[in-house]
Design an enzyme around this catalytic site. Structure first.
Site, PDB file in Angstrom:
ATOM      1  NE  ARG A 153      -3.962   1.949   2.278  1.00  0.00           N
ATOM      2  CZ  ARG A 153      -4.285   2.804   3.967  1.00  0.00           C
ATOM      3  NH1 ARG A 153      -3.427   3.033   4.044  1.00  0.00           N
ATOM      4  NH2 ARG A 153      -5.346   3.416   3.124  1.00  0.00           N
ATOM      5  CG  HIS A 200      -1.555   5.231  -0.308  1.00  0.00           C
ATOM      6  ND1 HIS A 200      -2.658   5.832   0.157  1.00  0.00           N
ATOM      7  CD2 HIS A 200      -2.237   3.670  -0.598  1.00  0.00           C
ATOM      8  CE1 HIS A 200      -3.878   5.351   0.263  1.00  0.00           C
ATOM      9  NE2 HIS A 200      -3.492   4.025   0.332  1.00  0.00           N
ATOM     10  CG  ASN A 228      -1.758   8.732   2.830  1.00  0.00           C
ATOM     11  OD1 ASN A 228      -2.077   7.543   2.101  1.00  0.00           O
ATOM     12  ND2 ASN A 228      -1.118   9.381   2.494  1.00  0.00           N
ATOM     13  CG  HIS A 234      -8.173  -3.970  -2.308  1.00  0.00           C
ATOM     14  ND1 HIS A 234      -9.334  -3.092  -2.185  1.00  0.00           N
ATOM     15  CD2 HIS A 234      -7.379  -3.552  -1.999  1.00  0.00           C
ATOM     16  CE1 HIS A 234      -8.664  -1.750  -1.685  1.00  0.00           C
ATOM     17  NE2 HIS A 234      -7.314  -2.045  -1.642  1.00  0.00           N
TER      18      HIS A 234
END
Length: 423
Positions: free
Chosen positions: A73, A77, A105, A205
């Protein structure tokens, strides 16, 4: 004779033009402020770098499997906000509020301690600050995927680290878990990614967790949800209070498989944005979900290709550096403010081994040992010239799906801004 000369000249011009177009296509596909990205970027400057990253990631995941999703992740990001430049790792300073304070975040991103551990060791191993923080994120994400059962793919390297970060850009650029399909597609397209990239990368995911506050609206408001699935979630996520409980994004949360897609076909997507891939009205997306649910080889192949494509997103600025400490730009620069994230550690130039040196055994040699005593000198690691065999990647490909006539996606997210899944 004249005609033959003209033909020869035209052929030469055509070849030259084709050559220029090929070169330009490479530059467009793999831009970076420090030159072209390449898989062997550190082969001479720090030949043991990739093995070191893998060993540390493997140890941390052995201790807590959730770290795999967290490191993956961080890379997402990072790349989705002004390109893959390590900006997500910068702590707030008196001169800017960084990405860690953005809504998607804050109190959500994790794994900074692992990145700091990797960076400190690489500074020692390489004899200085050689491997960029942005490259560490790309390598650690790839290794996390592979260690948790997914494909191995070749990471392109040579990124440099940004000199600043922006909370506002993170709030604007990161996709929302409340987005409908049109909003998701528009977000990905704004980053140069397409529908297949959206569906394939959403397969990340298949590992990780999400907070109750992110899936509460779905289990109490959506109609395209399995009733038994929703009832089970309501027991741990009440409608009127609480939001810290975390639920798995699919039933096999620590295995990189295709269960995520299978559950979407059964209306068991945890997040609204997940279920939109199958139930959001786009036939091409729904077909890809169903295809991946029954074809792990195709998912692995397309996911790896999309990860490489995302990892090539260029930084917003041509200015960059290789940071000594991933949480701050190199001196002279402002020190982190007192409110800065405290969990990034403070790597130094490391003339001697860090206090905790990882056991850098080759991949797949059994359970690694945590924190053995520091060696007298850096381990003699052979260059990473092969492919780790945790999970060798198959080669099947997805079908050629024609785009569906779904109209022009909206450019603005119609849903309220919110945090991305906490993995």
């Amino acid at each position: 004779m004249t005609q033959q000369l003209e033909i020869t000249t035209m052929a030469a011009v055509h070849s030259f033009v084709c050559f220029i177009l090929v070169i330009l296509s490479i530059v467009v596909l793999i831009p970076t402020s420090s030159g072209l990205l390449t898989p062997d970027y550190y082969n001479k400057t720090c030949p043991g770098a990739l093995d070191a990253v893998r060993s540390i990631v493997k140890q941390r995941i052995a201790n807590e499997a959730r770290y795999g999703a967290s490191l993956l992740r961080l890379h997402f990001h990072d790349c989705f906000v002004n390109g893959c430049d390590g900006s997500v790792l910068l702590a707030d300073t008196p001169t800017f509020t960084g990405e860690q304070s953005a809504d998607p975040n804050i109190k959500s991103l994790r794994g900074f301690n692992v990145v700091a551990e990797i960076k400190a060791y690489l500074n020692f191993l390489c004899g200085g600050s050689v491997v960029s923080c942005a490259d560490i994120l790309a390598i650690a994400a790839r290794d996390s995927i592979n260690i948790l059962g997914g494909p191995f793919y070749e990471v392109l390297l040579g990124r440099v680290d940004s000199l600043t970060a922006s909370m506002d850009d993170a709030n604007k650029d990161l996709p929302s878990s409340f987005s409908d399909f049109a909003g998701l597609l528009a977000n990905f397209q704004s980053h140069g990614l397409d529908l297949q990239d959206l569906v394939a990368l959403s397969g990340a995911h298949t590992i990780g967790l999400a907070k109750c506050s992110l899936y509460r609206p779905r289990i109490y408001g959506d109609t395209d949800i399995n009733s038994n699935f929703a009832a089970g979630l309501k027991k741990v996520c009440p409608i009127d209070h609480g939001g810290s409980h975390r639920s798995p994004l699919d039933a096999t949360t620590n295995i990189f498989d295709t269960v995520y897609y299978k559950e979407l076909t059964q209306q068991k997507g945890l997040l609204h944005s997940d279920q939109e891939l199958f139930s959001g009205g786009n036939r091409q997306s729904a077909d890809l979900v169903e295809f991946y649910s029954n074809n792990q080889a195709a998912f692995w192949k397309d996911f790896a290709a999309s990860m490489i494509k995302m990892g090539n997103l260029p930084p917003a600025s041509s200015n960059g550096q290789v940071r000594l400490d991933c949480s701050v730009v190199n001196s002279p620069s402002p020190s982190p403010s007192p409110t800065s994230s405290p969990n990034l550690g403070t790597p130094t130039d490391n003339p001697s081994p860090p206090a905790s040196v990882p056991n850098l055994a080759p991949p797949n040699t059994g359970t690694p040992t945590d924190n053995p005593s520091p060696p007298a000198s850096a381990p003699n690691l052979a260059p990473n010239t092969g492919t780790p065999t945790d999970n060798p990647s198959p080669t099947a490909s997805a079908p050629n799906l024609a785009p569906s006539n779904t109209g022009t996606p909206t450019t603005n997210n119609p849903s309220p801004p919110t945090s991305a899944p906490n993995v």
